[in-house]
Enzyme design. Sequence first.
Site, PDB file in Angstrom:
ATOM      1  N   ARG A 102      -0.518   9.264  48.247  1.00  0.00           N
ATOM      2  CA  ARG A 102       0.193   8.700  49.560  1.00  0.00           C
ATOM      3  C   ARG A 102       0.874   7.551  49.396  1.00  0.00           C
ATOM      4  O   ARG A 102       2.017   7.372  49.592  1.00  0.00           O
ATOM      5  CB  ARG A 102      -0.507   8.599  50.737  1.00  0.00           C
ATOM      6  CG  ARG A 102      -0.653   9.939  51.596  1.00  0.00           C
ATOM      7  CD  ARG A 102      -2.267  10.124  52.175  1.00  0.00           C
ATOM      8  NE  ARG A 102      -3.197  10.066  50.925  1.00  0.00           N
ATOM      9  CZ  ARG A 102      -3.471  11.157  50.439  1.00  0.00           C
ATOM     10  NH1 ARG A 102      -3.006  11.934  50.777  1.00  0.00           N
ATOM     11  NH2 ARG A 102      -4.340  11.171  49.340  1.00  0.00           N
ATOM     12  N   THR A 103      -0.112   6.223  48.986  1.00  0.00           N
ATOM     13  CA  THR A 103       0.645   4.901  49.165  1.00  0.00           C
ATOM     14  C   THR A 103       1.538   4.909  47.976  1.00  0.00           C
ATOM     15  O   THR A 103       2.869   4.219  48.173  1.00  0.00           O
ATOM     16  CB  THR A 103      -0.546   4.045  48.849  1.00  0.00           C
ATOM     17  OG1 THR A 103      -1.581   4.137  49.769  1.00  0.00           O
ATOM     18  CG2 THR A 103      -0.169   2.651  49.192  1.00  0.00           C
ATOM     19  N   LYS A 147      -5.921  -2.393  27.047  1.00  0.00           N
ATOM     20  CA  LYS A 147      -6.056  -3.292  25.789  1.00  0.00           C
ATOM     21  C   LYS A 147      -6.702  -4.547  26.019  1.00  0.00           C
ATOM     22  O   LYS A 147      -6.844  -5.367  25.150  1.00  0.00           O
ATOM     23  CB  LYS A 147      -4.861  -3.522  25.025  1.00  0.00           C
ATOM     24  CG  LYS A 147      -4.099  -2.364  24.657  1.00  0.00           C
ATOM     25  CD  LYS A 147      -2.806  -2.511  23.880  1.00  0.00           C
ATOM     26  CE  LYS A 147      -2.120  -1.056  23.834  1.00  0.00           C
ATOM     27  NZ  LYS A 147      -0.560  -1.524  23.625  1.00  0.00           N
ATOM     28  N   ARG A 163      -2.166  -1.936  43.296  1.00  0.00           N
ATOM     29  CA  ARG A 163      -3.186  -1.587  44.066  1.00  0.00           C
ATOM     30  C   ARG A 163      -4.208  -1.858  42.976  1.00  0.00           C
ATOM     31  O   ARG A 163      -3.902  -1.555  41.471  1.00  0.00           O
ATOM     32  CB  ARG A 163      -3.222   0.062  44.216  1.00  0.00           C
ATOM     33  CG  ARG A 163      -4.722   0.592  44.576  1.00  0.00           C
ATOM     34  CD  ARG A 163      -4.725   1.825  45.160  1.00  0.00           C
ATOM     35  NE  ARG A 163      -4.336   1.853  46.402  1.00  0.00           N
ATOM     36  CZ  ARG A 163      -4.401   3.015  47.330  1.00  0.00           C
ATOM     37  NH1 ARG A 163      -4.980   4.039  46.741  1.00  0.00           N
ATOM     38  NH2 ARG A 163      -4.090   2.909  48.598  1.00  0.00           N
ATOM     39  N   HIS A 177      -5.556  -3.749  53.052  1.00  0.00           N
ATOM     40  CA  HIS A 177      -4.587  -2.737  52.762  1.00  0.00           C
ATOM     41  C   HIS A 177      -3.544  -3.112  53.738  1.00  0.00           C
ATOM     42  O   HIS A 177      -3.159  -2.072  54.866  1.00  0.00           O
ATOM     43  CB  HIS A 177      -5.109  -1.298  53.223  1.00  0.00           C
ATOM     44  CG  HIS A 177      -4.275  -0.271  52.403  1.00  0.00           C
ATOM     45  ND1 HIS A 177      -2.990  -0.403  51.932  1.00  0.00           N
ATOM     46  CD2 HIS A 177      -4.658   1.237  51.912  1.00  0.00           C
ATOM     47  CE1 HIS A 177      -2.565   0.647  51.385  1.00  0.00           C
ATOM     48  NE2 HIS A 177      -3.457   1.570  51.632  1.00  0.00           N
TER      49      HIS A 177
HETATM   50  C1  NCD Z   1      -6.821   4.863  52.024  1.00  0.00           C
HETATM   51  C2  NCD Z   1      -7.001   3.803  50.981  1.00  0.00           C
HETATM   52  O1  NCD Z   1      -6.476   4.012  49.704  1.00  0.00           O
HETATM   53  O2  NCD Z   1      -7.428   2.904  51.219  1.00  0.00           O
HETATM   54  N1  NCD Z   1      -5.833   5.808  51.707  1.00  0.00           N
HETATM   55  C3  NCD Z   1      -4.383   5.356  51.734  1.00  0.00           C
HETATM   56  O3  NCD Z   1      -3.951   4.108  51.410  1.00  0.00           O
HETATM   57  N2  NCD Z   1      -3.573   6.467  52.180  1.00  0.00           N
HETATM   58  C4  NCD Z   1      -7.757   5.268  52.513  1.00  0.00           C
HETATM   59  C5  NCD Z   1      -8.938   6.256  51.728  1.00  0.00           C
HETATM   60  O4  NCD Z   1      -8.476   6.128  50.445  1.00  0.00           O
HETATM   61  O5  NCD Z   1      -9.700   6.548  52.101  1.00  0.00           O
END
Ligand code: NCD
Length: 328
Positions: free
Chosen positions: A76-77, A106, A127, A155
């Site tokens: 999703r993200t 590496k 991320r 987040h």
């Molecule tokens: C969340 C995350 O990555 O923290 N998901 C997301 O960003 N859509 C929640 C999760 O992974 O449970």
Amino acid sequence: MELNPLFNLDAIPARPEPTGLLYGEDVLSVAQFDRDKIDYIFTRANEMREMVKRVGKFDLIPDKVAACIFYEPSTRTSSSFIAAMQRLGGSVIPITSGVSFSSVSKGETLGDTMRVLEQYADVVVLRHPEVGAAKEAASAASVPVINAGDGPGEHPTQALLDLFTIQDELGQIDGLKIAMLGDLRYGRTVHSLTKLLLQYDVQLRYVSPEVLRLPMNLMNRVIDSGRNVRETYSLADVIRDVDVLYVTRVQKERFSDLSQYEQVKNFYEITPEVMEEAKEKMIVMHPLPRVGEIPESLDSDPRAAYFRQAQNGMYVRMALLAGVLGRA
Ligand code: NCD
């Protein structure tokens, strides 16, 4: 230097001067957003939604490139950031899978990775599994860095889209009773959303098994803020009178002891029967992915807001990207 005469610069419109409240900023933590900035982002996100509904895609940042580097899995993200760039007419370097095949495996430092990516891109979306990684990356990079999740830390873009969804669905944030349920210990979306909500006049309910309670330092912040707050392990305690039920999955990947995970993984399930108890005007949210907390049979309930929430993620990320790139 003489330019090739085929490069007819006079025919190309000059780039607009960068403007806006977010220009050049990193997006690392929800702590950087006060209510004015939040309102500004929400206004921009609403514009983005309107534009996407009308024309689908428009060239607000056709000259911009985003590097999206994900050291942790994400569907999703990462895809919503990519979609956001594309709908704004920008381009993406997606480093979303197989990071283990890149230089990172590496042994390159995060700082060096940033110093290279900024040679190619105007913004970096990151991320990473470690708390504080986004901050470290931002101090190495001269282009804005957007934190798309740093381990169990924060987040912030998710929290903004969560808040946007509450406002959008219920027309207000102040005055609401909001429950967060599930993995409150490791769920970074819960941590970020909690911090954002402390700017509003809300009542908070935290529902989890003992081992997954909200971290003590965060709970102390909530208590010190003077908000009306309760903790419970029982969903039945809260289901009747909450306006928002924010459900999370148990974060298996953050457990060092998997037998502990097994004990708590199926603690709650928000079935249609459970929802019979809930208010008629309330919403169920989830950052997704879900892994059993919410059965598909709930999806047709108009109160199930999680897919609309995912869609809002794209609009909010469009607003943030355009904002930090100076085109908001
Ligand atoms: C969340 C995350 O990555 O923290 N998901 C997301 O960003 N859509 C929640 C999760 O992974 O449970």
